[in-house]
Every structure is written in structure tokens, then in C-alpha cells.
Design a protein around this motif. Structure first.
Motif, PDB file in Angstrom:
ATOM      1  N   ALA A 401       0.843  -1.191   0.076  1.00 30.17           N
ATOM      2  CA  ALA A 401       0.085  -0.056   0.001  1.00 30.17           C
ATOM      3  C   ALA A 401       0.822   1.377  -0.084  1.00 30.17           C
ATOM      4  CB  ALA A 401      -0.984   0.067   1.257  1.00 30.17           C
ATOM      5  N   LYS A 402       2.055   1.096   0.717  1.00 30.23           N
ATOM      6  CA  LYS A 402       2.816   2.424   0.874  1.00 30.23           C
ATOM      7  C   LYS A 402       3.590   2.784  -0.593  1.00 30.23           C
ATOM      8  CE  LYS A 402       3.551   2.329   5.786  1.00 30.23           C
ATOM      9  NZ  LYS A 402       4.666   2.343   6.712  1.00 30.23           N
ATOM     10  N   LEU A 403       3.902   1.533  -1.152  1.00 39.38           N
ATOM     11  CA  LEU A 403       4.687   1.749  -2.531  1.00 39.38           C
ATOM     12  C   LEU A 403       3.560   2.342  -3.418  1.00 39.38           C
ATOM     13  CD1 LEU A 403       7.185   1.118  -4.238  1.00 39.38           C
ATOM     14  CD2 LEU A 403       5.988  -1.141  -4.756  1.00 39.38           C
ATOM     15  N   THR A 404       2.366   1.693  -3.343  1.00 40.94           N
ATOM     16  CA  THR A 404       1.470   2.118  -4.344  1.00 40.94           C
ATOM     17  C   THR A 404       1.077   3.591  -4.194  1.00 40.94           C
ATOM     18  OG1 THR A 404       0.262  -0.097  -4.572  1.00 40.94           O
ATOM     19  CG2 THR A 404      -1.171   1.867  -4.576  1.00 40.94           C
ATOM     20  N   GLN A 405       0.927   4.010  -2.742  1.00 40.77           N
ATOM     21  CA  GLN A 405       0.645   5.555  -2.628  1.00 40.77           C
ATOM     22  C   GLN A 405       1.883   6.387  -3.313  1.00 40.77           C
ATOM     23  OE1 GLN A 405      -1.320   7.603  -1.585  1.00 40.77           O
ATOM     24  NE2 GLN A 405       0.060   9.657  -1.213  1.00 40.77           N
ATOM     25  N   LYS A 406       3.025   6.007  -3.294  1.00 37.42           N
ATOM     26  CA  LYS A 406       4.123   6.852  -3.985  1.00 37.42           C
ATOM     27  C   LYS A 406       4.103   6.760  -5.224  1.00 37.42           C
ATOM     28  CE  LYS A 406       8.383   5.770  -2.121  1.00 37.42           C
ATOM     29  NZ  LYS A 406       9.457   5.162  -1.883  1.00 37.42           N
ATOM     30  N   TYR A 407       3.719   5.768  -5.985  1.00 38.64           N
ATOM     31  CA  TYR A 407       3.884   5.610  -7.457  1.00 38.64           C
ATOM     32  C   TYR A 407       2.210   6.362  -7.866  1.00 38.64           C
ATOM     33  CZ  TYR A 407       8.095   3.927  -8.086  1.00 38.64           C
ATOM     34  OH  TYR A 407       9.606   3.839  -8.415  1.00 38.64           O
ATOM     35  N   LEU A 408       1.129   6.244  -7.195  1.00 43.51           N
ATOM     36  CA  LEU A 408      -0.072   6.862  -7.595  1.00 43.51           C
ATOM     37  C   LEU A 408       0.244   8.389  -7.665  1.00 43.51           C
ATOM     38  CD1 LEU A 408      -2.761   4.997  -5.392  1.00 43.51           C
ATOM     39  CD2 LEU A 408      -2.350   4.646  -7.768  1.00 43.51           C
ATOM     40  N   GLU A 409       1.151   8.956  -6.647  1.00 46.55           N
ATOM     41  CA  GLU A 409       1.287  10.401  -6.742  1.00 46.55           C
ATOM     42  C   GLU A 409       2.152  10.502  -7.770  1.00 46.55           C
ATOM     43  OE1 GLU A 409       1.071  13.300  -4.271  1.00 46.55           O
ATOM     44  OE2 GLU A 409       0.584  12.285  -2.332  1.00 46.55           O
ATOM     45  N   LYS A 410       3.036   9.635  -8.043  1.00 44.16           N
ATOM     46  CA  LYS A 410       4.346  10.003  -9.162  1.00 44.16           C
ATOM     47  C   LYS A 410       3.373   9.948 -10.497  1.00 44.16           C
ATOM     48  CE  LYS A 410       8.801   8.113  -9.823  1.00 44.16           C
ATOM     49  NZ  LYS A 410       9.777   7.286  -9.554  1.00 44.16           N
ATOM     50  N   SER A 411       2.581   9.178 -10.713  1.00 39.44           N
ATOM     51  CA  SER A 411       1.845   8.970 -12.106  1.00 39.44           C
ATOM     52  C   SER A 411       0.520   9.811 -12.026  1.00 39.44           C
ATOM     53  CB  SER A 411       1.835   7.761 -12.487  1.00 39.44           C
ATOM     54  OG  SER A 411       0.981   6.956 -11.281  1.00 39.44           O
ATOM     55  N   GLY A 412       0.151  10.257 -11.275  1.00 41.91           N
ATOM     56  CA  GLY A 412      -1.207  11.205 -11.083  1.00 41.91           C
ATOM     57  C   GLY A 412      -2.469  10.251 -11.235  1.00 41.91           C
ATOM     58  N   LEU A 413      -2.484   9.044 -10.514  1.00 45.34           N
ATOM     59  CA  LEU A 413      -3.685   8.194 -10.595  1.00 45.34           C
ATOM     60  C   LEU A 413      -4.353   8.193  -9.286  1.00 45.34           C
ATOM     61  CD1 LEU A 413      -1.967   5.396 -12.368  1.00 45.34           C
ATOM     62  CD2 LEU A 413      -3.249   7.004 -13.329  1.00 45.34           C
ATOM     63  N   ALA A 605       6.609  22.487  -4.520  1.00 42.41           N
ATOM     64  CA  ALA A 605       7.505  22.628  -5.757  1.00 42.41           C
ATOM     65  C   ALA A 605       8.165  21.203  -6.163  1.00 42.41           C
ATOM     66  CB  ALA A 605       8.586  23.613  -5.555  1.00 42.41           C
ATOM     67  N   GLY A 606       8.339  20.634  -5.025  1.00 41.19           N
ATOM     68  CA  GLY A 606       8.912  19.274  -4.931  1.00 41.19           C
ATOM     69  C   GLY A 606       8.119  18.029  -5.608  1.00 41.19           C
ATOM     70  N   ALA A 607       6.635  18.382  -5.544  1.00 43.20           N
ATOM     71  CA  ALA A 607       5.745  17.498  -5.892  1.00 43.20           C
ATOM     72  C   ALA A 607       5.825  17.683  -7.570  1.00 43.20           C
ATOM     73  CB  ALA A 607       4.321  17.871  -5.530  1.00 43.20           C
ATOM     74  N   ALA A 608       6.227  18.704  -8.262  1.00 44.47           N
ATOM     75  CA  ALA A 608       6.268  19.003  -9.502  1.00 44.47           C
ATOM     76  C   ALA A 608       7.582  18.485  -9.982  1.00 44.47           C
ATOM     77  CB  ALA A 608       5.813  20.434  -9.835  1.00 44.47           C
ATOM     78  N   GLY A 609       8.422  18.099  -9.416  1.00 40.60           N
ATOM     79  CA  GLY A 609       9.577  17.449  -9.929  1.00 40.60           C
ATOM     80  C   GLY A 609      10.804  18.593  -9.567  1.00 40.60           C
ATOM     81  N   GLN A 610      10.785  19.363  -8.879  1.00 34.74           N
ATOM     82  CA  GLN A 610      11.661  20.382  -8.665  1.00 34.74           C
ATOM     83  C   GLN A 610      12.320  20.121  -7.428  1.00 34.74           C
ATOM     84  OE1 GLN A 610       9.974  24.682  -9.213  1.00 34.74           O
ATOM     85  NE2 GLN A 610      10.331  24.349 -11.093  1.00 34.74           N
ATOM     86  N   PRO A 611      13.454  20.806  -7.313  1.00 33.88           N
ATOM     87  CA  PRO A 611      14.466  20.586  -5.910  1.00 33.88           C
ATOM     88  C   PRO A 611      13.521  20.852  -4.582  1.00 33.88           C
ATOM     89  CG  PRO A 611      15.455  21.769  -7.490  1.00 33.88           C
ATOM     90  CD  PRO A 611      14.442  21.899  -8.031  1.00 33.88           C
ATOM     91  N   ALA A 612      13.622  20.088  -3.502  1.00 34.80           N
ATOM     92  CA  ALA A 612      13.094  20.037  -2.352  1.00 34.80           C
ATOM     93  C   ALA A 612      13.223  21.600  -1.732  1.00 34.80           C
ATOM     94  CB  ALA A 612      13.509  19.045  -1.388  1.00 34.80           C
ATOM     95  N   MET A 613      14.561  22.041  -1.979  1.00 33.66           N
ATOM     96  CA  MET A 613      14.717  23.396  -1.453  1.00 33.66           C
ATOM     97  C   MET A 613      13.748  24.609  -1.936  1.00 33.66           C
ATOM     98  SD  MET A 613      18.022  24.881  -3.498  1.00 33.66           S
ATOM     99  CE  MET A 613      19.029  23.363  -3.615  1.00 33.66           C
ATOM    100  N   LEU A 614      12.952  24.374  -2.786  1.00 32.82           N
ATOM    101  CA  LEU A 614      12.027  25.339  -3.357  1.00 32.82           C
ATOM    102  C   LEU A 614      10.608  25.030  -2.651  1.00 32.82           C
ATOM    103  CD1 LEU A 614      13.050  25.371  -7.096  1.00 32.82           C
ATOM    104  CD2 LEU A 614      13.840  26.726  -5.153  1.00 32.82           C
ATOM    105  N   ASN A 615      10.541  24.125  -2.070  1.00 36.08           N
ATOM    106  CA  ASN A 615       9.225  23.749  -1.141  1.00 36.08           C
ATOM    107  C   ASN A 615       8.918  24.853  -0.221  1.00 36.08           C
ATOM    108  OD1 ASN A 615       8.877  21.387  -2.484  1.00 36.08           O
ATOM    109  ND2 ASN A 615       9.605  20.326  -1.038  1.00 36.08           N
ATOM    110  N   THR A 616       7.751  25.602  -0.220  1.00 36.34           N
ATOM    111  CA  THR A 616       7.236  26.305   0.720  1.00 36.34           C
ATOM    112  C   THR A 616       7.590  25.961   2.226  1.00 36.34           C
ATOM    113  OG1 THR A 616       5.199  26.510  -0.580  1.00 36.34           O
ATOM    114  CG2 THR A 616       5.024  27.997   1.379  1.00 36.34           C
ATOM    115  N   ASP A 617       8.304  27.127   2.883  1.00 35.19           N
ATOM    116  CA  ASP A 617       8.723  26.810   4.200  1.00 35.19           C
ATOM    117  C   ASP A 617       7.838  26.721   5.331  1.00 35.19           C
ATOM    118  OD1 ASP A 617      11.244  26.789   6.049  1.00 35.19           O
ATOM    119  OD2 ASP A 617      10.094  28.519   6.518  1.00 35.19           O
ATOM    120  N   GLU A 618       6.989  28.085   4.962  1.00 37.71           N
ATOM    121  CA  GLU A 618       5.900  28.710   6.157  1.00 37.71           C
ATOM    122  C   GLU A 618       4.573  28.990   5.250  1.00 37.71           C
ATOM    123  OE1 GLU A 618       5.715  31.615   9.916  1.00 37.71           O
ATOM    124  OE2 GLU A 618       7.285  31.612   8.680  1.00 37.71           O
TER     125      GLU A 618
END
Length: 682
Positions: A401-413, A605-618
Motif C-alpha cells: 500500500a505504501k509503495l502504491t501511494q508513492k507511485y499513484l502520486e508519481k503518475s497522477g492516478l 514545488a517538489g511534487a512537480a519535480g523541482q528541488p526540495a529546497m524550493l518547497n514552501t517553508d511557512e
């Protein structure tokens, strides 16, 4: 043998080095070779060379032993950088996928095919000899060991032909004297002598003589086996390989001598299988850019007392179907005239991102994509044909189930079709560990004295039976639904799902179904995308649903330079990411009336494939009934996660406000997508 084992150990160390590399650290266009970060189901490969050498094994009618050798050569060479492309199954058109992906291929004439071997001899250590007349299974043994040694699996006859064409190589292993003739003996020899050196992250179950995903096995140092679980001696040996693998981390590709016994045995060990025994050029397509660009999601229809229907096409878990058969169905007349739910494999995010992106980029708003059974790879929890539970424990099911969650988000399903059913305990695991899901279907094969009921797990996730399931045509679907639709009284919504067998029906068949159904209850038939179907079901039944799908929702942003509509459009691809102009930004969602709001999801941003350093901090989230008086529902500081998925104390409101107080490291506000979940208030 000692020198051989030393050579294998050194080669295996190269595989291990790649596991330490994070996918985020690899820019597109890299030439660093195969890399396989922890947590990733399949390895990635370098960007294909500007021109690949192609060989048509089908046109050349190459014998099985040559197909095995050339696919092994492809795996060894492409492991460094994809440079070889093999044509073998050209149902959709020989150059369809290469042309779509911009691959330039220079074909090598069949009579010059051994020049491929001599041309890459510097990257080969030698050959592994085997005797195919003793047993075809030696081809798999030789492939498995050849992948470890950078050596080609060849028969003595083929070796002589290679030498005669100037492609002679030293013999680094010779299995021609082995006395074994039965499959279980040959693969037991493989396991006992090389099992500790072969990859425990991947097992390839492939009929001897087939090419296809053999290149992936050779490139990744995986075992290639063909064992029949229905035969106890072979079952026993297969269990050895499965026992060495780790649920949630390891995966199987290929196929089995018989579907339900093979998939079922793997499921027993907490492992899933990506059907792929006719999937071509894995080591090329896995080297394409891996940013998945799934399309924006249209708003769902307004909930009314109508009949809501969802039709799913089967077999998308099979990546060769996505590569070959689905390609033909996709081009048929009728697609785009009414909603169709296409099943595809989340594994394409690794194995064929360009294929997945092609379907996404050419989809209409009526094309919805769901995961084939039963998530990341085919898992058969309950075998309704044989009345057998292959897995009953939720705890054993959890890694899958955990592996599935990762790949559902990765593929948009957002929806899964389950074959056949799961237990209530496993439903809860889906609800807890697959929060990206909107809902799931189960198969009702009508092998019980009662219909499979609708279940809801975690007070949010619906499991609805496909009736009919695996229908052989639209007439079967029509006859199943006819009585229910005729009896519809309009006092409450009615929800029905069905699955059609994709090998026997397509959009051209489905397109005429709506008119036939509409004649049963004029003006009451709504055929739905899967995401709309499950959200409407939840809305109708007092369960939380995604409020950003409401047809009249409005978005207001204080940063007018950005298109705020992309902020909650269901797609977190980079091209549809909301980017603010200032260091701070505020966005308000207006749902037009009050709902009991209890969860929000921010994809950074990281969910769109960008570096994690660009994720919203606050950032903060607030809820209001009138747009003036606000109640803080959440406050996040020091965030580095790609996704913030938070349950909140339920609060009634019409408006939801997200305020970014500190963006990513470069001072730019980026939100890939925003979702808010609530339920109808009484």
C-alpha cells in the motif's frame, strides 16, 4: 570459479553504488549510466544517445537464441547509456513510439547484425555458453549470469557463427556440461550458486527465448526465471527467489505460465508483478525524462438525483498493453465523445514515462486514467475464481500500500481497480496509506450467492463493485444495468460501475452506449470520469470529498501576475504550477456555500519535480463563513516535504485561505496544487 565469483562481486558493487544516488540529484540529460535510488521500483537509465542502432528481430525472423543474445547485448550496452533499440513487436507501427519521443534510429541490416556485437566488444567481458537442446531454461540461466559478468549468453552454434563474423569473445562461463534438464534443477542451481550476487530488488519471470524485458534483467543484475507455481517442485524453487525479496521494495516483471497461480504466489509474499513479457526496449524508454505531465482535471458535474455511471477499460496494469494494444484503441473513433476510464500502470512512471506522457498530452477532458489491479503492480489478494485468499493480513499488505501511494502520486492516478477483492483490514490500509486515492473498484465475478457490497474505509474511501466486471462487450454492460436504471425513481442518486474487457471493446463501442441507456431513463444518465464518480458518491453519502472539484468554485489571489486557476486544477506538473510574484502570497477559495472542512493538501514545488529546497517553508490555512472573519485551521513552519496532507479539526466555512509567509530558498512562492476536503453540512 574463484575468478568468476570475484568478477561478479566487483560488478555487483557497481550496482550497489547506483542505489545511493537520489533521483532528485540526477538532471535530465545525464550520462552517468544506470542509477537506482532506494525507494524507486525500477532503475533509471541515461538519456538515450543522439542516434541509436536499431535491429529488427521480427523482420529478420531471428531464432530464439539470437533474440536472447541481442536483448542481453542491449541490456549491457544500455546500462552505460542507451544506444541499442530492438524491434520485435510492431503492432502499433514500427516507428510510432520512437517518432513520438524523438528518437533517431539507424537500422543495422539483418545480415550485418553481428557488427553490433563486434562494435561493442570493448564493453563486453566475453560469453556465457549454454546448451539449449538440453533445456531452453539454460537461456535464462545464462542471461542471469551474463548480466553479472557483462557477458553474452550464447549457444555453441551461435558462438561459432559470431566468430565467423569476426565477433569472437572469450568464454567466461560454460554451462554446457551441467547435467540438469528440469526447470527446477536449473533455477535451483542459479539460486544456490548466484542468488547472493543477483539483485534482490527485481525478479524477471520470462519464458525462455523471449527478448523484451530481458534487457532490463541483464542491465540490473536480476535473475530471469520461468517456473510454474502449479507444479510443486517448481513452486518450491520459485519460493526461494521470492523469499529473498522485500515487500514494498522489490518487484517482479514479466509474466507466469498461468496467471492466477503466479500472481497469487507473489502476493502471498507481499510482492506485486508488473505484467511486461512483451514490453520492448525498457532500457531505452526508462531513460526518457521522468517528469510526468498529467493534465488538468475538469470540474465535476453538480450533484443531482440522477444515475451516475463509470465505465473502466481493463488490463492497463499490463505495460505491454499500454505500449501496444492501447495505442490502437486510443486512435479509434468515439474517444472524447463521452467519459472513458482507461486503466494504465503506475510503473510507467519508471519504465515508460514518455508513453504515459503521450497519453496524458493527447487526452481529452473525457479521458480519465486509473490504476490497474491493484495498485503498483498486479496483486491478487483474493482469488475469486479459486476461492482463495493469497493474503489476509493488513500488516503484510502495508508495504504494498505504501509503495502504491508513492507511485499513484508519481503518475497522477486517483482510482484503483482491484482484482478481485480485499479484506476489510486491507481496505483500512488503503485508507491510511494511500491518501491520494479517491476510490477503488472491486471485481464481482458473480461466483457468490450475493453481490459484493459497497464498503467505505476510514470514513472516506469507497470500494464499489464492478458489475459487470470484465464484460466482453457493451451489450453485457447494458443488460446488467438495464433493470436498475429502469427502476430508478429519482429520489436519490444511483451509482453504478462496470469494467469492459479492453481486448474486446474500445471507445468506438462505448460511444453508442449512452444513447441506449438514456432511453431507459430520459435525462437522468450521467456517465462519469472516475475522479468525478467517487467524489460525487462521497458528496451524496455525507463523506468528505474534494471541494476544489465543485463546478462553481472560484479562486481569488492577491498576486495578479500569476494565473491562480492553475493552483487547484488537479495537476501538479511543473507547467501548471502556480508561481507568485512576491515573497508572500494569499489565495482564497470560495465554495459558494458552507461545508464542514476537515482536511487540506498542499503540493509544493517538489511534487512537480523541482528541488526540495524550493518547497514552501511557512504558510497558514484559514476558514471563514463570510470571507471577513477567519479561523486559523493550520500553521506550518520549517517545511521541507513535497506534500503537506493534514487533517484539521472540522470547521464549517464557505471560504478557505492559504497564505504563504515564507517561500522556498530562492524567495519565490510556488504551489503545485491545492485540495480541500469537506462534507455536506446538515
Amino acid at each position: 570459479m574463484k575468478n568468476l565469483l570475484l568478477e561478479i562481486s566487483m560488478t555487483a558493487a557497481v550496482f550497489c553504488l547506483s542505489a545511493a544516488v537520489s533521483a532528485r540529484d540526477i538532471p535530465h540529460g545525464t550520462d552517468m549510466g544506470m542509477y537506482w535510488p532506494e525507494g524507486q521500483a525500477f532503475p533509471h537509465f541515461s538519456t538515450p544517445a543522439d542516434t541509436l542502432y536499431g535491429l529488427s528481430m521480427e523482420e529478420g525472423r531471428l531464432p530464439a537464441e539470437e533474440r536472447v543474445m541481442f536483448s542481453a547485448l542491449q541490456g549491457i550496452v544500455n546500462r552505460t547509456r542507451p544506444r541499442i533499440f530492438l524491434f520485435d513487436h510492431e503492432r502499433e507501427g514500427k516507428y510510432k513510439w520512437p517518432d513520438i519521443m524523438g528518437l533517431a534510429i539507424s537500422e543495422v541490416p539483418v545480415d550485418k547484425r553481428f557488427s553490433l556485437v563486434s562494435g561493442y566488444a570493448g564493453e563486453l567481458k566475453g560469453v556465457v555458453l549454454y546448451d539449449m537442446e538440453k533445456s531452453g531454461h539454460y537461456a535464462n540461466l545464462a542471461s542471469s549470469v551474463g548480466g553479472l559478468l557483462n557477458a553474452l549468453p550464447v549457444t555453441e552454434r551461435l558462438y561459432e557463427e559470431m566468430v565467423s563474423h569476426g565477433a569472437g569473445l572469450p568464454v567466461v562461463a560454460d554451462f554446457t556440461d551441467l547435467p540438469y534438464t528440469r526447470p527446477q534443477e536449473i533455477y535451483d542451481y542459479l539460486f544456490e550458486n548466484y542468488g547472493s550476487m543477483l539483485s534482490d530488488r527485481l525478479l524477471v519471470s520470462l519464458r525462455p527465448g523471449l527478448a523484451y524485458v530481458r534487457d532490463l534483467a541483464v542491465a540490473s543484475g536480476a535473475a530471469v526465471v520461468w517456473l510454474d507455481p502449479r507444479k510443486w517442485p517448481e513452486n518450491t524453487v520459485l519460493r526461494k527467489f521470492l523469499s529473498a525479496m522485500t515487500p514494498g521494495e522489490s518487484i517482479i516483471t514479466g509474466w507466469y505460465p498461468e496467471e492466477r497461480s503466479g500472481i497469487g504466489l507473489a502476493t502471498e509474499y507481499g510482492l506485486s508483478t508488473v505484467p511486461s513479457d512483451f514490453y520492448e526496449n525498457t532500457t531505452v524508454y526508462a531513460g526518457m525524462p521522468h517528469d510526468i505531465r498529467y493534465p488538468a482535471v475538469p470540474k465535476m458535474p453538480r450533484l443531482e438525483n440522477k444515475v451516475y455511471l463509470a465505465i473502466f477499460l481493463s488490463d492497463g496494469d499490463n505495460v505491454q498493453y499500454c505500449q501496444h494494444a492501447m495505442s490502437g484503441l486510443w486512435d479509434k473513433a468515439g474517444r472524447g465523445t463521452m467519459p472513458i476510464n482507461w486503466t494504465v500502470s503506475p510503473a510507467l512512471a519508471d519504465l515508460g514515462p514518455g508513453i504515459l506522457n503521450y497519453y496524458y498530452s493527447t487526452a481529452t477532458p473525457f479521458d480519465f486514467f486509473a490504476s490497474g489491479p491493484s495498485g503498483m503492480g498486479y496483486s491478487l489478494i483474493y482469488d475469486a475464481h479459486n476461492y482463495l485468499w493469497n493474503s489476509v493480513s493488513g500488516e503484510v499488505f502495508r508495504p504494498y500500500a505504501k509503495l502504491t501511494q508513492k507511485y499513484l502520486e508519481k503518475s497522477g492516478l486517483r482510482v484503483i481497480t482491484i482484482w478481485d477483492e480485499v479484506s476489510r483490514e486491507q481496505m483500512e490500509e488503503y485508507a491510511v496509506n494511500c491518501r491520494y486515492l479517491y476510490g477503488l473498484t472491486q471485481q464481482d465475478w458473480e461466483r457468490r450467492p450475493y453481490k459484493v457490497p459497497v464498503y467505505v474505509a476510514g470514513s472516506r474511501l469507497a470500494f464499489i463493485p464492478n458489475l459487470p466486471c470484465y464484460a466482453s462487450g457493451v451489450d453485457v454492460i447494458y443488460s446488467f444495468w438495464e433493470d436498475d436504471i429502469k427502476a430508478f425513481d429519482g429520489k436519490a442518486p444511483l451509482f453504478l460501475t462496470a469494467q469492459g474487457e479492453s481486448w474486446k471493446m474500445g471507445p468506438d463501442n462505448v460511444a453508442g452506449l449512452k444513447d441506449r441507456l438514456d432511453s431507459l431513463s430520459r435525462g437522468n444518465i450521467v456517465i462519469c470520469r472516475g475522479d468525478h464518480f467517487f467524489n460525487l458518491y462521497n458528496q451524496a453519502n455525507g463523506l468528505p470529498f474534494n471541494l476544489t472539484l465543485l463546478p462553481d468554485m472560484e479562486i481569488m489571489a492577491d498576486d495578479t501576475s500569476a494565473d491562480a486557476c492553475t493552483l487547484a486544477d488537479g495537476s501538479c506538473s511543473e507547467a501548471r504550477m502556480w508561481v507568485g510574484r512576491n515573497r508572500t502570497a494569499s489565495v482564497v477559495l470560495d465554495f459558494k456555500r458552507n461545508y464542514l472542512i476537515e482536511r487540506y493538501v498542499v503540493r509544493h514545488a517538489g511534487a512537480a519535480g523541482q528541488p526540495a529546497m524550493l518547497n514552501t517553508d511557512e504558510f497558514t490555512v484559514e476558514v471563514s463563513r463570510n470571507g471577513k472573519d477567519w479561523t486559523q485551521a493550520g500553521c506550518v513552519t520549517g517545511n521541507s516535504d513535497d506534500v503537506t496532507d493534514a487533517d484539521i479539526i472540522p470547521v464549517t466555512g464557505r471560504y478557505f485561505r492559504l497564505t504563504v509567509k515564507n517561500p522556498g530558498n530562492d524567495g519565490t512562492v510556488r504551489i503545485a496544487d491545492l485540495e480541500v476536503y469537506g462534507r455536506e453540512t446538515k
